[in-house]
Design an enzyme around this catalytic site. Sequence first.
Site, PDB file in Angstrom:
ATOM      1  N   TYR A   1      92.712  39.048  42.152  1.00  0.00           N
ATOM      2  CA  TYR A   1      91.021  38.480  42.865  1.00  0.00           C
ATOM      3  C   TYR A   1      91.045  39.013  43.839  1.00  0.00           C
ATOM      4  O   TYR A   1      91.452  39.277  44.902  1.00  0.00           O
ATOM      5  CB  TYR A   1      91.445  36.762  43.114  1.00  0.00           C
ATOM      6  CG  TYR A   1      90.902  35.878  42.132  1.00  0.00           C
ATOM      7  CD1 TYR A   1      89.130  35.555  42.480  1.00  0.00           C
ATOM      8  CD2 TYR A   1      91.353  34.607  41.338  1.00  0.00           C
ATOM      9  CE1 TYR A   1      87.993  34.737  41.971  1.00  0.00           C
ATOM     10  CE2 TYR A   1      90.263  33.997  40.735  1.00  0.00           C
ATOM     11  CZ  TYR A   1      88.474  34.288  40.644  1.00  0.00           C
ATOM     12  OH  TYR A   1      87.832  33.229  39.895  1.00  0.00           O
TER      13      TYR A   1
ATOM     14  N   ASP B   1      65.303  50.941  36.597  1.00  0.00           N
ATOM     15  CA  ASP B   1      66.637  49.989  35.967  1.00  0.00           C
ATOM     16  C   ASP B   1      66.872  50.982  34.625  1.00  0.00           C
ATOM     17  O   ASP B   1      65.917  51.085  34.065  1.00  0.00           O
ATOM     18  CB  ASP B   1      65.933  48.860  35.330  1.00  0.00           C
ATOM     19  CG  ASP B   1      67.385  48.310  34.290  1.00  0.00           C
ATOM     20  OD1 ASP B   1      68.081  48.647  34.246  1.00  0.00           O
ATOM     21  OD2 ASP B   1      66.785  47.212  33.247  1.00  0.00           O
TER      22      ASP B   1
ATOM     23  N   THR C   1      73.426  50.281  33.576  1.00  0.00           N
ATOM     24  CA  THR C   1      74.394  49.789  32.670  1.00  0.00           C
ATOM     25  C   THR C   1      75.906  50.874  33.317  1.00  0.00           C
ATOM     26  O   THR C   1      75.095  51.983  33.095  1.00  0.00           O
ATOM     27  CB  THR C   1      74.286  49.492  31.828  1.00  0.00           C
ATOM     28  OG1 THR C   1      74.054  50.958  30.832  1.00  0.00           O
ATOM     29  CG2 THR C   1      73.042  48.435  31.217  1.00  0.00           C
TER      30      THR C   1
HETATM   31  C1  LIG Z   1      70.708  46.695  28.154  1.00  0.00           C
HETATM   32  C2  LIG Z   1      70.248  47.144  28.806  1.00  0.00           C
HETATM   33  C3  LIG Z   1      69.874  45.641  30.183  1.00  0.00           C
HETATM   34  C4  LIG Z   1      71.041  45.228  30.219  1.00  0.00           C
HETATM   35  O1  LIG Z   1      72.846  45.343  30.219  1.00  0.00           O
HETATM   36  P1  LIG Z   1      73.665  44.076  29.685  1.00  0.00           P
HETATM   37  O2  LIG Z   1      74.476  44.736  30.216  1.00  0.00           O
HETATM   38  O3  LIG Z   1      73.237  44.017  28.919  1.00  0.00           O
HETATM   39  O4  LIG Z   1      73.454  43.081  30.186  1.00  0.00           O
HETATM   40  C5  LIG Z   1      69.653  46.189  31.408  1.00  0.00           C
HETATM   41  N1  LIG Z   1      68.327  47.203  31.460  1.00  0.00           N
HETATM   42  C6  LIG Z   1      67.661  47.367  30.643  1.00  0.00           C
HETATM   43  C7  LIG Z   1      66.497  48.520  30.104  1.00  0.00           C
HETATM   44  C8  LIG Z   1      68.844  47.695  29.379  1.00  0.00           C
HETATM   45  O5  LIG Z   1      68.402  48.438  27.895  1.00  0.00           O
END
Ligand SMILES: *Cc1c(COP(=O)(O)O)cnc(C)c1O
Length: 433
Positions: free
Chosen positions: A65, A216, A242
């Site tokens: 932890y 993102d 990610t």
């Molecule tokens: C894959 C993806 C996510 C989410 O990722 P996870 O690890 O599956 O939660 C978020 N935003 C975009 C644009 C993605 O393609």
Amino acid sequence: MPETTLAPSDSDVSAATLADTDPAIAKLIAAEAQRQEHTLELIASENHCSAAVMAAQGSCLTNKYCEGYPAKRYYSGCGFYDEVESLAIERAKQMFGCGFANVQPHSGANANFAVQLALLEPGATFAAIQLSDGGHLTHGSPVNVSGKWLNPVTYKLVDDESRDDWGHIDYDSVDAVCAEHKPKVLMCGYSAYPRTIDFAKFRAIADKHGCLLWADVAHIAGLIVGGAHPSPFPHCHIVSTTTHKTLRGPRGGLVLTNDEDLAKKIDRAVFPGSQGGPLMHVIAAKAVAFGEALRPTFKTYASEVVKNAQALASALMGKGYKLSSNGTDNHLMVVDLRPTDPDLAGKEAALWLETAGIITSMSTVPKETRKPFNPSGLRLGTPALTTRGLGADDMNTVAELIDRVLTSKGDQGKLDAVRSDVVELCKKFPMPH
Ligand SMILES: *Cc1c(COP(=O)(O)O)cnc(C)c1O
């Protein structure tokens, strides 16, 4: 006994031990390794990470932890973990050329939730692309917390097919939605968008309307780090991603910024805002993957991914297939199946392909006419095949195999024939270790 002479610890459970203690799971893992070895992985969000990444992720670091951040933990015994997390943070900053990084999000969705928690009050308005145009659930879908607790407003792709930029971001609609709704945050970054994102253009629109700009880059992070897609910095205030897609690390999330105040808000939103103890074994694996991505060979990898995608796209278009935006600038493409076979939807096409050993995902297409659980398209990507060493010439072979499946009408004999050709091709490209 001095530390250096300690015998290897029992906590490093090897695959051999697993076979003894849990043969059922060991057998399933071995079967999955076989499946990966003998199929062509064309899911645009997947990749094959290195043995080094898997070794870190399978280590004794899972036992601890470490709530808090380096040198600010709520538990004793975190010394080595502070060093691991600090290394991951330093490498993340170096990869993206930015000032602050939070490496703790358990996934891309968790990273996005933390960003939303940090930047937006419940009910606050943010702008993102409409889901059917290639967005992600976490960008305001009504079934996700981002759509339930926030107020998403959406922009779209250029939908006039007579225009050269058909299927590209409709920057006029971005501007218009910001002018109308004055969102606090403007989002860019997508799950099924085959074109380059113009971050500078987004920033100009964000500045005009007083929005924070959030990218993102979950899909294209590896291309950015490898120099095959422009960087979101210095244009974006916040970047989330990610770590397991083109970046080729363990499954996980990451948030980056250059703004110290935003960095503090993000840290608090990740822990204690939305997560408990960080997955330190995964953070160690992220550090390993980031180290790999900082090597010159990763630049070559990223440019090969794009070359392969463009080769696959032109081979498919050469066979008459219709691709969203008529091609790709990055690692993925979306095939609209309607013009070539009006009776074939994405779900059935993906199933036939899987039977033949070609792994893909169904996708909505621009001007979708079917339901999301059986949309009209297929999304294909080259990150995993490129990791295995397939090159542009091999993409002609892959296009040929895909075409044989999609024109098979589901005939089992034809699918079986492709399946055996797929296995032969896979044998030429053993899984990297
Ligand atoms: C894959 C993806 C996510 C989410 O990722 P996870 O690890 O599956 O939660 C978020 N935003 C975009 C644009 C993605 O393609």
